[in-house]
Write a protein that holds these residues in place. Structure first.
Motif, PDB file in Angstrom:
ATOM      1  N   ALA A  17      -3.535  -7.232   3.427  1.00 30.81           N
ATOM      2  CA  ALA A  17      -3.712  -5.790   3.620  1.00 30.81           C
ATOM      3  C   ALA A  17      -4.929  -5.617   4.506  1.00 30.81           C
ATOM      4  O   ALA A  17      -5.887  -6.381   4.417  1.00 30.81           O
ATOM      5  CB  ALA A  17      -3.909  -5.077   2.288  1.00 30.81           C
ATOM      6  N   TYR A  19      -7.887  -3.419   5.214  1.00 28.17           N
ATOM      7  CA  TYR A  19      -8.705  -2.331   4.687  1.00 28.17           C
ATOM      8  C   TYR A  19      -9.230  -1.452   5.823  1.00 28.17           C
ATOM      9  O   TYR A  19      -9.724  -1.944   6.834  1.00 28.17           O
ATOM     10  CB  TYR A  19      -9.884  -2.861   3.866  1.00 28.17           C
ATOM     11  CG  TYR A  19     -10.699  -1.731   3.288  1.00 28.17           C
ATOM     12  CD1 TYR A  19     -10.230  -1.033   2.182  1.00 28.17           C
ATOM     13  CD2 TYR A  19     -11.881  -1.320   3.890  1.00 28.17           C
ATOM     14  CE1 TYR A  19     -10.934   0.038   1.670  1.00 28.17           C
ATOM     15  CE2 TYR A  19     -12.595  -0.245   3.379  1.00 28.17           C
ATOM     16  CZ  TYR A  19     -12.118   0.430   2.278  1.00 28.17           C
ATOM     17  OH  TYR A  19     -12.808   1.504   1.776  1.00 28.17           O
ATOM     18  N   LYS A  24       0.456   1.583   8.547  1.00 24.72           N
ATOM     19  CA  LYS A  24       1.127   1.043   7.369  1.00 24.72           C
ATOM     20  C   LYS A  24       0.512  -0.260   6.856  1.00 24.72           C
ATOM     21  O   LYS A  24       0.607  -0.563   5.670  1.00 24.72           O
ATOM     22  CB  LYS A  24       2.607   0.798   7.667  1.00 24.72           C
ATOM     23  CG  LYS A  24       3.415   2.063   7.854  1.00 24.72           C
ATOM     24  CD  LYS A  24       4.867   1.707   8.147  1.00 24.72           C
ATOM     25  CE  LYS A  24       5.707   2.950   8.335  1.00 24.72           C
ATOM     26  NZ  LYS A  24       7.117   2.614   8.613  1.00 24.72           N
ATOM     27  N   CYS A  25      -0.114  -1.030   7.734  1.00 25.42           N
ATOM     28  CA  CYS A  25      -0.654  -2.333   7.338  1.00 25.42           C
ATOM     29  C   CYS A  25      -1.882  -2.235   6.436  1.00 25.42           C
ATOM     30  O   CYS A  25      -2.424  -3.246   6.004  1.00 25.42           O
ATOM     31  CB  CYS A  25      -0.952  -3.190   8.561  1.00 25.42           C
ATOM     32  SG  CYS A  25       0.549  -3.695   9.427  1.00 25.42           S
ATOM     33  N   ARG A  26      -2.306  -1.010   6.121  1.00 26.08           N
ATOM     34  CA  ARG A  26      -3.373  -0.857   5.127  1.00 26.08           C
ATOM     35  C   ARG A  26      -2.830  -1.172   3.735  1.00 26.08           C
ATOM     36  O   ARG A  26      -3.581  -1.451   2.813  1.00 26.08           O
ATOM     37  CB  ARG A  26      -3.972   0.540   5.188  1.00 26.08           C
ATOM     38  CG  ARG A  26      -3.057   1.634   4.687  1.00 26.08           C
ATOM     39  CD  ARG A  26      -3.734   3.005   4.729  1.00 26.08           C
ATOM     40  NE  ARG A  26      -2.780   4.056   4.440  1.00 26.08           N
ATOM     41  CZ  ARG A  26      -2.149   4.777   5.348  1.00 26.08           C
ATOM     42  NH1 ARG A  26      -2.385   4.575   6.627  1.00 26.08           N
ATOM     43  NH2 ARG A  26      -1.296   5.704   4.999  1.00 26.08           N
ATOM     44  N   ASN A  27      -1.500  -1.092   3.588  1.00 23.26           N
ATOM     45  CA  ASN A  27      -0.844  -1.403   2.319  1.00 23.26           C
ATOM     46  C   ASN A  27      -0.611  -2.912   2.218  1.00 23.26           C
ATOM     47  O   ASN A  27      -0.402  -3.591   3.217  1.00 23.26           O
ATOM     48  CB  ASN A  27       0.501  -0.678   2.223  1.00 23.26           C
ATOM     49  CG  ASN A  27       0.326   0.815   2.268  1.00 23.26           C
ATOM     50  OD1 ASN A  27      -0.436   1.389   1.503  1.00 23.26           O
ATOM     51  ND2 ASN A  27       1.014   1.463   3.202  1.00 23.26           N
ATOM     52  N   VAL A  28      -0.609  -3.416   0.991  1.00 20.12           N
ATOM     53  CA  VAL A  28      -0.317  -4.831   0.777  1.00 20.12           C
ATOM     54  C   VAL A  28       1.125  -5.097   1.205  1.00 20.12           C
ATOM     55  O   VAL A  28       2.043  -4.377   0.809  1.00 20.12           O
ATOM     56  CB  VAL A  28      -0.522  -5.223  -0.703  1.00 20.12           C
ATOM     57  CG1 VAL A  28      -0.156  -6.686  -0.915  1.00 20.12           C
ATOM     58  CG2 VAL A  28      -1.961  -4.959  -1.146  1.00 20.12           C
ATOM     59  N   HIS A  29       1.291  -6.100   2.045  1.00 21.22           N
ATOM     60  CA  HIS A  29       2.616  -6.472   2.556  1.00 21.22           C
ATOM     61  C   HIS A  29       2.559  -7.934   2.969  1.00 21.22           C
ATOM     62  O   HIS A  29       1.495  -8.553   2.934  1.00 21.22           O
ATOM     63  CB  HIS A  29       3.003  -5.582   3.747  1.00 21.22           C
ATOM     64  CG  HIS A  29       2.104  -5.747   4.929  1.00 21.22           C
ATOM     65  ND1 HIS A  29       0.799  -5.268   4.959  1.00 21.22           N
ATOM     66  CD2 HIS A  29       2.295  -6.371   6.112  1.00 21.22           C
ATOM     67  CE1 HIS A  29       0.246  -5.582   6.119  1.00 21.22           C
ATOM     68  NE2 HIS A  29       1.139  -6.259   6.840  1.00 21.22           N
ATOM     69  N   THR A  77      -2.090 -14.115  -1.095  1.00 21.98           N
ATOM     70  CA  THR A  77      -2.414 -12.807  -0.544  1.00 21.98           C
ATOM     71  C   THR A  77      -3.852 -12.879  -0.063  1.00 21.98           C
ATOM     72  O   THR A  77      -4.730 -13.333  -0.793  1.00 21.98           O
ATOM     73  CB  THR A  77      -2.245 -11.693  -1.594  1.00 21.98           C
ATOM     74  OG1 THR A  77      -0.913 -11.750  -2.108  1.00 21.98           O
ATOM     75  CG2 THR A  77      -2.475 -10.319  -0.980  1.00 21.98           C
ATOM     76  N   HIS A  85     -11.134  -4.070  -1.417  1.00 20.74           N
ATOM     77  CA  HIS A  85      -9.962  -4.852  -1.808  1.00 20.74           C
ATOM     78  C   HIS A  85     -10.336  -5.992  -2.747  1.00 20.74           C
ATOM     79  O   HIS A  85      -9.471  -6.566  -3.410  1.00 20.74           O
ATOM     80  CB  HIS A  85      -9.250  -5.430  -0.575  1.00 20.74           C
ATOM     81  CG  HIS A  85      -8.303  -4.470   0.060  1.00 20.74           C
ATOM     82  ND1 HIS A  85      -7.987  -4.515   1.395  1.00 20.74           N
ATOM     83  CD2 HIS A  85      -7.585  -3.438  -0.448  1.00 20.74           C
ATOM     84  CE1 HIS A  85      -7.132  -3.553   1.675  1.00 20.74           C
ATOM     85  NE2 HIS A  85      -6.875  -2.892   0.582  1.00 20.74           N
TER      86      HIS A  85
END
Length: 150
Positions: A17, A19, A24-29, A77, A85
């Motif tokens: 993620a 920070y 959208k990449c601020r979300n965990v993916h 992760t 985070h």
């Protein structure tokens, strides 16, 4: 003797993620990363050496990259430890998840810089890291070249 480049490719699954990012990449993916590692050197000329004709045995290069990158980052992760985070990371670790905390924003660009240093530290003295290519998606990748970093 000529210098020859050889490349070995690896795949691994990693989540992250970003920070503070505004998309959208601020979300965990996660991503199915593809890493291409290219080294350069002269093939071994000693005909009594079992590795005669090789720059480096592909299995030796595979061992280095698997130990330094693939086995560490696969199904982990990654979070920047200098952000909030770190709290999410602690919670995930407490629940048994494999989390890696790094000193950088875990973008492909920064990850490929980190990977280059890890691999360079393990290569035999006569073999140089030429380039890395870290593909994050089908159409997006970051590249690192030694010649750009002299």
């Amino acid at each position: 003797m000529s210098n020859i480049r050889i490349t070995k490719q690896f795949t691994f699954e990693t989540g992250h993620a970003l920070y503070g990012y505004d998309g959208k990449c601020r979300n965990v993916h996660g991503h199915s990363y593809k890493l291409s590692v290219t080294v350069i050197g002269s093939p071994i000329t000693d005909s009594s050496n079992v590795k005669f004709g090789m720059v480096i045995d592909f299995s030796d290069l595979k061992k280095i990259v698997r130990e330094e990158i693939v086995e560490v980052f696969d199904h982990a992760t990654v979070f920047n430890k200098n952000t909030p985070h770190v709290e999410l990371a602690k919670e995930l670790e407490e629940r048994g998840h494999h989390v890696i905390l790094v000193d950088y924003q875990p973008t492909s660009e920064n990850m490929v810089i980190d990977f280059a240093q890890k691999i360079k530290n393990r290569l035999p003295q006569n073999i140089k890291l030429f380039s890395l290519r870290l593909q994050e998606t089908e159409s997006s990748y970051a590249e690192w070249y030694q010649s750009d970093n002299l």
